[in-house]
Design an enzyme around this catalytic site. Sequence first.
Site, mmCIF file in Angstrom:
data_model
loop_
_atom_site.group_PDB
_atom_site.id
_atom_site.type_symbol
_atom_site.label_atom_id
_atom_site.label_comp_id
_atom_site.label_asym_id
_atom_site.label_seq_id
_atom_site.Cartn_x
_atom_site.Cartn_y
_atom_site.Cartn_z
ATOM 1 N N CYS A 1 4.213 -11.975 11.531
ATOM 2 C CA CYS A 1 2.807 -11.773 11.222
ATOM 3 C C CYS A 1 1.928 -12.660 11.933
ATOM 4 O O CYS A 1 0.750 -12.466 12.439
ATOM 5 C CB CYS A 1 2.388 -12.025 9.749
ATOM 6 S SG CYS A 1 2.625 -13.588 9.112
ATOM 7 N N GLU B 1 -0.825 -2.755 14.669
ATOM 8 C CA GLU B 1 0.362 -3.680 14.590
ATOM 9 C C GLU B 1 1.440 -3.007 14.847
ATOM 10 O O GLU B 1 2.182 -2.263 14.227
ATOM 11 C CB GLU B 1 0.250 -4.451 13.116
ATOM 12 C CG GLU B 1 1.381 -5.902 13.087
ATOM 13 C CD GLU B 1 1.492 -6.116 11.991
ATOM 14 O OE1 GLU B 1 1.623 -7.497 11.906
ATOM 15 O OE2 GLU B 1 1.264 -5.672 11.058
ATOM 16 N N GLU C 1 14.353 -5.803 0.205
ATOM 17 C CA GLU C 1 15.868 -5.321 0.066
ATOM 18 C C GLU C 1 16.696 -4.935 1.455
ATOM 19 O O GLU C 1 17.816 -4.730 1.503
ATOM 20 C CB GLU C 1 15.738 -3.853 -0.688
ATOM 21 C CG GLU C 1 15.073 -2.490 0.132
ATOM 22 C CD GLU C 1 13.619 -2.661 0.073
ATOM 23 O OE1 GLU C 1 12.892 -1.608 0.207
ATOM 24 O OE2 GLU C 1 13.073 -3.701 -0.395
ATOM 25 N N ARG C 2 15.871 -5.306 2.547
ATOM 26 C CA ARG C 2 16.496 -5.107 3.706
ATOM 27 C C ARG C 2 17.394 -6.420 4.273
ATOM 28 O O ARG C 2 18.519 -6.246 4.919
ATOM 29 C CB ARG C 2 15.485 -4.957 4.964
ATOM 30 C CG ARG C 2 14.734 -3.561 4.885
ATOM 31 C CD ARG C 2 13.646 -3.685 6.098
ATOM 32 N NE ARG C 2 12.693 -2.726 5.707
ATOM 33 C CZ ARG C 2 11.650 -2.461 6.423
ATOM 34 N NH1 ARG C 2 11.352 -3.100 7.641
ATOM 35 N NH2 ARG C 2 11.148 -1.439 6.202
ATOM 36 N N LYS D 1 10.712 -10.486 -6.163
ATOM 37 C CA LYS D 1 11.139 -9.279 -5.703
ATOM 38 C C LYS D 1 11.363 -9.366 -4.216
ATOM 39 O O LYS D 1 10.139 -9.335 -3.718
ATOM 40 C CB LYS D 1 10.296 -8.123 -6.075
ATOM 41 C CG LYS D 1 10.866 -6.845 -6.191
ATOM 42 C CD LYS D 1 11.455 -6.147 -4.966
ATOM 43 C CE LYS D 1 10.491 -5.646 -3.785
ATOM 44 N NZ LYS D 1 11.173 -5.109 -2.477
ATOM 45 N N SER E 1 2.509 -5.273 4.908
ATOM 46 C CA SER E 1 1.709 -4.788 5.496
ATOM 47 C C SER E 1 0.496 -4.545 4.816
ATOM 48 O O SER E 1 0.401 -4.523 3.774
ATOM 49 C CB SER E 1 2.243 -3.344 6.058
ATOM 50 O OG SER E 1 2.507 -2.660 4.781
ATOM 51 N N PHE F 1 10.748 -8.684 4.731
ATOM 52 C CA PHE F 1 11.928 -8.866 5.562
ATOM 53 C C PHE F 1 11.962 -10.063 6.563
ATOM 54 O O PHE F 1 12.776 -10.439 7.014
ATOM 55 C CB PHE F 1 12.365 -7.624 5.960
ATOM 56 C CG PHE F 1 11.782 -6.949 7.230
ATOM 57 C CD1 PHE F 1 12.150 -7.595 8.446
ATOM 58 C CD2 PHE F 1 10.582 -6.289 7.339
ATOM 59 C CE1 PHE F 1 11.513 -7.368 9.870
ATOM 60 C CE2 PHE F 1 10.014 -5.937 8.489
ATOM 61 C CZ PHE F 1 10.235 -6.319 9.589
#
Length: 497
Positions: free
Chosen positions: A280, A382, A175-176, A172, A225, A148
């Site tokens: 990140c 994190e 979805e956020r 893909k 993640s 996202f």
Amino acid sequence: MGTLHHLINGEMVADNGRSADVFNPSTGEAIHKVPLADGKTLQKAIDAARAAFPAWRNTPPAKRAQVLYRFKQLLEQNEARISKLISEEHGKTLEDAAGELKRGIENVEYACAAPEILKGEYSRNVGPNIDAWSDFQPIGVVAGITPFNFPAMVPLWMYPLAIACGNTFILKPSERDPSSTLLIAELFHEAGLPKGVLNVVHGDKEAVDGLLQAPEVKAISFVGSTPIAEYIYAEGTKRGKRVQALGGAKNHAVLMPDADLDNAVSALMGAAYGSCGERCMAISVAVCVGDQVADALIAKLVPQIKALKIGAGTSCGLDMGPLVTAAAQAKVTGYIDSGVAQGAELVVDGRGYQVAGHENGFFLGGSLFDRVTPEMTIYKEEIFGPVLCVVRVNSLEEAMQLINDHEYGNGTCIFTRDGEAARLFCDEIEVGMVGVNVPLPVPVAYHSFGGWKRSLFGDLHAYGPDGVRFYTRRKAITQRWPQRASHEASQFAFPSL
């Protein structure tokens, strides 16, 4: 509230099955529904990509490059429109969204060089009347699963280069915040991309597992993640797929006693609090060599953190927007609570921050901890939020050991005027990307991006030269044309020159 669609075989495809809400994080309101693909929908995308592959792989690289160049132009022409969608669904500021898109466009520019980067190698007369060459050939149907936090940039790390190399692609996205990703894919088709070469399928774990299990999908690239990266790498490789899975990070900045502290503070503010810390490559740990450095750093940071301009991402002149979801807001708040409970000194507390007129938004102010130690949760894990932890050490060697002992090895940086110290740091530090007086050591598009240790699962980094290697197979060809009126006897010994 509208519902988004999948993009399959060049067409928008409705889906009446499961769906999820997409929120505006500045208001807390649901603004769209995004479909979550089932196996049947995913198979349509796989079939479309598979059917498009033979013609696309045989399209000359120069023709592919022409489509990519038109795509680059359309991205630049639609910068404001794309940035607004990113800001509305992710929450980052408009300026930050535009910067993300620009970095993504750099990867499209690199992919435009397909005729050059796919040239291969040729050697004439490697033996009597024998020529040899090797070339880069596409893999087939490949897939990307993206996070996202960079809905425009990270997909552009993947599919432009994969497609330039002759593959077909299934994306893909998260979805956020999927709207900008979908618009960008539409622009690629507007640029002349044939149907089926790029397909966008929204979904959750069911779609991810479907891609992992599909024998037609030959390679998967992932950013997200570490637990999910580990899962995707394990599940993909055991099925014989090529996998690159970029995971989490805990990026340290080392401040030496001779550092230009004013420049270091400016760098840390952007690196720690930009995009609300949802990067990140965010710097979440400042390692100060000596108490004097730490005290001076904190004295300079505190007023700047308190002065951060925070508001709805689509407003102008802001430093920081909200976190992406209520769950993310709660998670980061929990980390701050944990730091306090475990004995770190909370110098600036960003909990409970509210923006007038946006009281239901997912906001946090910037937080700053001092005297953080390696056994604390806020150091080990994190956080992915606007939280900076100050750790105090006595030497460069101690700082380096701290970083090398951490499970993550994505990026790090050092602020110093000492060339010997900087060189030692670059040589000995065990991370994938290093900055010297640079807070976010994110490589340009013609160098590759990726960490070490538990920040990367796979042998190849993202985009750049490693991206070409990931999305192609090397084929070596040896050919012989015997001279006329000649006959050579059978050779039973191992061939040599």
